[in-house]
Design an enzyme around this catalytic site. Structure first.
Site, mmCIF file in Angstrom:
data_model
loop_
_atom_site.group_PDB
_atom_site.id
_atom_site.type_symbol
_atom_site.label_atom_id
_atom_site.label_comp_id
_atom_site.label_asym_id
_atom_site.label_seq_id
_atom_site.Cartn_x
_atom_site.Cartn_y
_atom_site.Cartn_z
ATOM 1 N N GLY A 23 -26.411 9.072 30.990
ATOM 2 C CA GLY A 23 -27.192 8.331 31.982
ATOM 3 C C GLY A 23 -27.058 8.932 33.380
ATOM 4 C CD1 TRP A 74 -37.433 -0.093 29.208
ATOM 5 C CD2 TRP A 74 -37.043 0.236 27.037
ATOM 6 N NE1 TRP A 74 -38.581 0.399 28.656
ATOM 7 C CE2 TRP A 74 -38.383 0.610 27.312
ATOM 8 C CE3 TRP A 74 -36.576 0.359 25.729
ATOM 9 C CZ2 TRP A 74 -39.250 1.085 26.331
ATOM 10 C CZ3 TRP A 74 -37.448 0.830 24.759
ATOM 11 C CH2 TRP A 74 -38.761 1.194 25.055
ATOM 12 C CE1 TYR A 139 -35.452 -1.466 34.343
ATOM 13 C CE2 TYR A 139 -36.262 -1.918 36.556
ATOM 14 C CZ TYR A 139 -35.288 -1.397 35.719
ATOM 15 O OH TYR A 139 -34.163 -0.823 36.252
ATOM 16 C CE LYS A 143 -31.370 -3.765 34.800
ATOM 17 N NZ LYS A 143 -30.317 -3.074 34.017
#
Ligand SMILES: NC(=O)c1ccc[n+]([C@@H]2O[C@H](COP(=O)([O-])OP(=O)(O)OC[C@H]3O[C@@H](n4cnc5c(N)ncnc54)[C@H](OP(=O)(O)O)[C@@H]3O)[C@@H](O)[C@H]2O)c1
Length: 295
Positions: A23, A74, A139, A143
């Site tokens: 990441g 994601w 998204y 989150k």
């Protein structure tokens, strides 16, 4: 002659970094934590299925980490509109499971990451931790659900760090994309009507470590100081790189994307600055460090 004093034994803190091998933020966390003397272990998809609760429980128990950093998410904002269930699995179900497992084990602090995209807003003062979120995209919604799950389950032993507009070494990011485009063309079109808080992953990793070492809990806005729109960030990148490529500012309407983005998502960093003893450094300074230093 006086006897030499026995050396004080200090335990090495152990970190488990989800997403640490690949990441953008995960790699920065591994580097910074190791540099501060932490014993660091990474956990990612090549180790097993992170959404399998039995596997995750075994790995968390086995690692016996003092702090678990969850940098898995994601992050494909537009794709999340078409794959809401998969986005929810990683952005909400996974952090929920991490918090439940740590609660049941009864040990380990959790540091989880969220986003400025929990806000949708027009230009105003920077968003503070206590402001009411109102995500405009799948998204952002997933989150927000993830941060609420973590803080609801572990109010005293987890912190959620909202961050934004990350750049840094190790993985594709906006700054790298602009530099790549500048090598192939004389001009690059960039949106000017979305303003946010550009943030260097290595700075975010340092603040994460500092907060983890204090076992800080609750919600934190963790971005570099200052703000910019995407066209300004691109122009500063090209100027620092000595490129002749010109930025052509365009409106969001001229650059349609599947997910709606906040026009103004600048985060207030007063709380972080108070904890660090000084405000986080301005993003152009951090950008210079990124462009002029090797990882
Ligand atoms: N990037 C930004 O500008 C930004 C802005 C605001 C907030 N954030 C937040 O900051 C945190 C870190 O973001 P980032 O930019 O570092 O993310 P990133 O570079 O996209 O990395 C995501 C990590 O999640 C892993 N991952 C994705 N799907 C997985 C799956 N099904 N199973 C196991 N691992 C999986 C990836 O592994 P693979 O490499 O194997 O795919 C990767 O290690 C996230 O919580 C994100 O929401 C980021």
């Amino acid at each position: 002659m006086s006897k030499p004093r026995a050396r004080q034994k200090t335990a090495t803190p152990k970190a488990l970094v989800l997403g640490g091998a690949t990441g953008l933020l995960g790699q920065a966390l591994v580097k910074v934590l190791a540099g501060r003397g932490w014993q660091v272990e990474s956990l990612g998809r090549t180790d097993g299925n992170l959404t399998d609760i039995a596997f995750l429980t075994r790995r968390l128990a086995r690692s016996a980490a003092d702090v678990v950093f969850n940098a898995v998410a994601w992050t494909r904002v537009d794709d999340a509109e078409e794959h809401p269930e998969q986005a929810r699995l990683l952005n909400c179900t996974l952090p929920d499971a991490l918090a439940r497992i740590l609660k049941s084990i009864g040990q380990g602090h959790l540091v989880h990451y969220s986003t400025d995209f929990v806000f949708s807003g027009q230009e105003r003062a920077p968003w503070r931790e206590e402001d009411t979120p109102k995500p405009a995209s799948v998204y952002g919604e997933t989150k927000l659900a993830g941060e609420q799950a973590v803080l609801g389950l572990l109010p005293g032993s987890a912190c959620v760090l909202r961050t934004a507009w990350l750049f840094g070494p190790g993985r594709k990011n906006f700054v790298e994309t602009i530099l790549a485009k500048s090598r192939a063309a004389d001009t690059v079109q960039v949106v000017f009507d979305q303003t946010g808080s550009p943030t260097y992953t290595l700075d975010l990793a340092r603040w994460s470590a500092a907060l983890a070492e204090k076992r800080a809990a609750g919600l934190w806005h963790t971005v570099n100081s200052g703000h910019a729109n995407w066209a300004e960030l691109a122009a500063e990148t090209l100027a620092l790189a000595g490129s002749r490529c010109q930025v052509i500012p365009v409106s969001s309407g001229q650059w349609p994307q599947k997910a709606r983005r906040p026009a103004w998502s600048v985060l207030d960093v007063t709380k972080l600055g108070n904890s660090l003893g000084q405000p986080p450094r301005p993003w152009p300074q951090a950008l210079r460090d990124y462009l002029y230093s090797s990882f």
